[in-house]
Enzyme design. Sequence first.
Site, PDB file in Angstrom:
ATOM      1  N   ASP A  52       0.768  -1.039  -0.009  1.00  0.00           N
ATOM      2  CA  ASP A  52      -0.112   0.253   0.160  1.00  0.00           C
ATOM      3  C   ASP A  52       0.862   1.187   0.067  1.00  0.00           C
ATOM      4  O   ASP A  52       1.987   1.468   0.255  1.00  0.00           O
ATOM      5  CB  ASP A  52      -0.962   0.143   1.256  1.00  0.00           C
ATOM      6  CG  ASP A  52      -2.060  -1.023   1.120  1.00  0.00           C
ATOM      7  OD1 ASP A  52      -2.435  -1.368   0.003  1.00  0.00           O
ATOM      8  OD2 ASP A  52      -2.429  -1.533   2.325  1.00  0.00           O
ATOM      9  N   TYR A 110       7.510  -9.834   7.113  1.00  0.00           N
ATOM     10  CA  TYR A 110       7.483  -8.698   7.258  1.00  0.00           C
ATOM     11  C   TYR A 110       7.930  -8.015   8.425  1.00  0.00           C
ATOM     12  O   TYR A 110       8.053  -8.563   9.513  1.00  0.00           O
ATOM     13  CB  TYR A 110       5.872  -8.441   7.296  1.00  0.00           C
ATOM     14  CG  TYR A 110       5.194  -8.027   5.938  1.00  0.00           C
ATOM     15  CD1 TYR A 110       5.108  -7.209   5.339  1.00  0.00           C
ATOM     16  CD2 TYR A 110       4.485  -9.616   5.568  1.00  0.00           C
ATOM     17  CE1 TYR A 110       4.450  -7.169   4.031  1.00  0.00           C
ATOM     18  CE2 TYR A 110       3.850  -9.513   4.175  1.00  0.00           C
ATOM     19  CZ  TYR A 110       3.852  -8.428   3.213  1.00  0.00           C
ATOM     20  OH  TYR A 110       3.118  -8.402   2.255  1.00  0.00           O
TER      21      TYR A 110
END
Length: 243
Positions: A52, A110
Amino acid sequence: MRNIMITIEYKGTNYCGWQIQNDRTSIQECIESAIYKITNEKANVTSSGRTDAGVHALGQVANFYTNSRIPVDKLPGAINSKLPDDISILDAKEVDYDFHARYSAKKKRYRYVILNSKYKRPIYNDFAYLVKYKLDIDKMIQESKYLIGEHDFKGFMSTGSSVKTTVRTIYDISLKKEEDLIILEVEGNGFLYNMVRIIAGTLVDIGRGRINLSLKDIIESKNRDNAGHTADSKGLFLKKVYY
């Protein structure tokens, strides 16, 4: 026709995210434009997954097909010469024709960075989520362990995403404090929309004492209202994709 796998590092601050959008600049658009400039081909660059707006990558992976005969070891330098300073190709490899950066991926890792400081720290403005409140790091670490394993993470997904199943497996999670930084790392076979940011926000809310439910109970409830807030995108990094 060759299938080329590239590993990419980027600072996502100035971009609308990975995917091409009509009215804003994306990472994908910049890379496809750079490839066109060196090969004169319109390549469709497919990533391991969309990031994003504001999200960074230390090891995003993508692939594209090309008829260009530029040696694969020369491709990173050639593409980088046409890219802005906040995007870089770190590596390129020729892979099997049926390799797909998204569908061939086995797991991802992540990193989420929290700046736990009373005051803002300009050096971390684009790379960490500022939390000024005192956090109980030991409780956050203890609760985070409930995430490991296969669970239905429906309560950790933002609206706006359609998936066949919300069941995912977390293989590893770590949370450590280094001076004012709290570094969360999560490794799993896949992640739902905003899942890592919701995990980070939930752990922050637990550390602040705003959530009294155990993370185990939050997972089992499958209710987004029981989880914490969605942490800021700028603290999130796609660290590594495994194949």
